[in-house]
Design an enzyme around this catalytic site. Structure first.
Site, mmCIF file in Angstrom:
data_model
loop_
_atom_site.group_PDB
_atom_site.id
_atom_site.type_symbol
_atom_site.label_atom_id
_atom_site.label_comp_id
_atom_site.label_asym_id
_atom_site.label_seq_id
_atom_site.Cartn_x
_atom_site.Cartn_y
_atom_site.Cartn_z
ATOM 1 N N ASN A 189 -2.588 12.933 -3.755
ATOM 2 C CA ASN A 189 -3.768 13.358 -4.512
ATOM 3 C C ASN A 189 -4.185 14.772 -4.107
ATOM 4 O O ASN A 189 -4.566 15.596 -4.959
ATOM 5 C CB ASN A 189 -4.924 12.392 -4.285
ATOM 6 N N ASP A 218 -2.957 9.110 -10.435
ATOM 7 C CA ASP A 218 -3.114 8.044 -11.445
ATOM 8 C C ASP A 218 -1.804 7.794 -12.174
ATOM 9 O O ASP A 218 -1.451 6.649 -12.476
ATOM 10 C CB ASP A 218 -4.207 8.428 -12.445
ATOM 11 N N GLU A 266 -4.816 2.262 -3.928
ATOM 12 C CA GLU A 266 -3.352 2.256 -4.034
ATOM 13 C C GLU A 266 -2.751 0.967 -3.510
ATOM 14 O O GLU A 266 -1.558 0.914 -3.190
ATOM 15 C CB GLU A 266 -2.767 3.453 -3.268
ATOM 16 N N HIS A 326 -5.666 14.316 -8.594
ATOM 17 C CA HIS A 326 -5.875 12.898 -8.899
ATOM 18 C C HIS A 326 -5.189 12.450 -10.201
ATOM 19 O O HIS A 326 -4.730 11.297 -10.271
ATOM 20 C CB HIS A 326 -7.377 12.597 -8.964
ATOM 21 N N ASP A 381 0.866 -1.183 0.000
ATOM 22 C CA ASP A 381 0.000 0.000 0.000
ATOM 23 C C ASP A 381 0.904 1.236 0.000
ATOM 24 O O ASP A 381 1.825 1.350 0.820
ATOM 25 C CB ASP A 381 -0.911 -0.013 1.235
#
Length: 502
Positions: free
Chosen positions: A369, A378, A404, A374, A361
């Site tokens: 973010n 990505d 994630e 965002h 993670d």
């Protein structure tokens, strides 16, 4: 075998004459070859036995002339300078000179399990006491009784066929050996082989001549009948056919007369068949036109059907790929990873094996973010997926578990090896700059939970165990690797933070 005629009716694919020739030739060749092979093998066996007998008997005769007491004094290389040694050496070489078939004569002594030279008649004699390096069963037998090699042996002095005999009063400790060079043995066998080859070729030549004579005599009348059949096949039935009879008027001549009678009936039926064929040709032309038209329609329909099937197959493949992969990273999605884990569990139960799984993670992904948007998050997920692909082994599987989180399957891998792989991934992640926008890179870290599969745990509990290890790593300060037995694999103490460069 069908025949193929030219306009003269004389050309056949495989003539009866050839068949008769081959059948007679092969029969005679097999019989004569079998008899010749028997005598050839017998001659080779007799020659080999004769050579072995001569070597063994010669060794036995020569062994009677030597005194063990004198030979026992020759033990060291320095003994080669003694008069006794030179006297015995001259004696051996005189014997070799009287027999052109003998290459070398030597005397050996057996000391325990070792065989040593005493005297060697070669042009460069082996010194007394040198150990003979090869173990030849026939030579060992020669210390007890006369013996001879069953085959040609090769050592550092060459290839020989040898005979042996123990010395009188030697008490199994001394023998005399006689070597015949392999070239001499092979030359004698070559003579027999050449003689056998000559008689084989002679028998084949005679067989061919005899078979040719029989085949030619028998097929003469058959060729005449073939010519008559060719005239009928060329539709020369309107001509007057004169029978061809030999003075013997045997069965083949009578068969030719029967063909002549058939020819007269065939002419009448030929005219009727010609009229029927003309009507049939007209009907066939009409039918062929209709069939061609229908065939074109079917081809067009089949082509359209194939194109439609290809389009559907392509759509089905795209749908199946979409159902198994993550839209953003093109990795396996959660459902596909669960199926892959179930397959690995089934394989381990059928064939005892191990595998491990790792869940990672990204640390502080929400802050990324919030700080960069965002789209930047990505981009980091896609770049991380590419980094994981390039860092894993070919047998490993990786999927996006959600958000994630990523899940990695290590087949055929126990927990210590999986921990080492996770450590390498953690280091690569720390060393890799991730681009969030032009001229702006960030360094990220991740928390790792890792466990080895236990057959007693269901898949759901196994995943819960990995998830618990992941959250243990989060609670331990992030940027950690945790296992169910964390004491065996101490976490690495790194500073959890997002480092920006660029």
């Amino acid at each position: 075998m069908p025949y193929s005629f030219n306009h003269q009716g004389k050309n056949m694919r495989f003539s009866i004459r050839l068949k008769l020739f081959l059948s007679h030739f092969l029969t005679i060749a097999v019989v004569s070859g079998s008899i010749g092979t028997y005598f050839y093998q017998s001659a080779l066996t007799n020659l080999m036995q004769s050579l072995q007998s001569r070597l063994k008997n010669s060794a036995a005769m020569i062994s009677r002339d030597y005194q063990v007491e004198e030979l026992d004094q020759l033990r060291e290389p320095a003994d080669a300078d003694r008069e006794l040694y030179r006297k015995q050496l001259r004696k051996l070489r005189e014997i070799v000179a009287t027999n052109p078939d003998i290459a070398f004569i030597y005397i050996m002594r057996k000391d325990g399990d070792q065989v040593r030279f005493v005297i060697d008649s070669g042009p460069t004699p082996v010194p007394p006491g040198e150990i003979y390096p090869e173990k030849v069963n026939e030579m060992l037998e020669g210390f007890i009784r006369p013996a001879v090699d069953s085959k040609i042996y090769t050592d550092k002095w060459g290839s020989f066929l040898s005979g042996y005999s123990p010395l009188k009063n030697g008490q199994g400790r001394f023998l005399i050996g006689i070597d015949m060079r392999a070239d001499d043995v092979k030359s004698k066998f070559l003579y027999i082989r050449l003689a056998g080859l000559f008689f084989l070729l002679l028998s084949l030549f005679l067989s061919a001549g005899f078979s040719f004579f029989l085949a030619r005599h028998f097929t003469g009348k058959i060729n005449a009948l073939i010519n008559r059949c060719s005239e009928i096949a060329d539709e020369n039935l309107h001509q007057t056919i004169q029978p061809i009879l030999s003075p013997t008027e045997d069965e083949l001549d009578l068969l030719a007369l029967a063909f002549d009678r058939i020819a007269n009936n065939l002419e009448a039926s030929r005219r009727q068949n010609l009229e029927a064929q003309q009507k049939l040709v007209a009907a066939n032309e009409n039918l062929e036109h209709r069939i061609n038209e229908r065939t074109e329609n079917l081809k067009q329909a089949n082509q359209e059907l194939r194109e439609e099937m290809q389009r559907r197959e392509l759509v089905e493949k795209e749908l199946a790929l979409t159902a198994r992969t993550d839209y953003l990273t093109s990795l396996l999605n959660r459902r596909a990873m669960v199926q892959r884990l179930e397959q690995e569990i089934y394989r381990c139960k059928r064939k005892p094996s191990v595998f491990s799984a790792l869940m990672l993670d990204i640390d502080y992904f929400k802050e990324i973010n919030d700080s960069y948007g965002h789209p930047a998050g990505d981009r980091i997920l896609v770049e991380l997926a590419d980094l994981l692909r390039s860092s894993l082994r070919g047998t490993d599987e990786i999927g996006r578990w959600g958000g994630e989180e990523f899940l990695i399957l290590f087949p055929e891998t126990a927990l210590p090896q999986a921990f080492e792989l996770a450590s390498r991934l953690k280091q690569k992640l720390a060393d890799h700059p991730f681009t969030v926008r032009d001229q702006l890179d960030v360094h990220i870290s991740a928390s790792f939970g890792i466990s080895e599969f236990n057959e007693e745990l269901p898949l759901e509990n196994f995943l819960q165990q990995i998830d618990a290890c992941l959250y243990k790593a989060k609670n331990a300060g992030r940027n950690q690797i945790c296992t169910p037995e964390d004491a065996s694999f101490p976490p690495l103490q790194d500073n959890p933070s997002i480092q920006i460069s660029g």
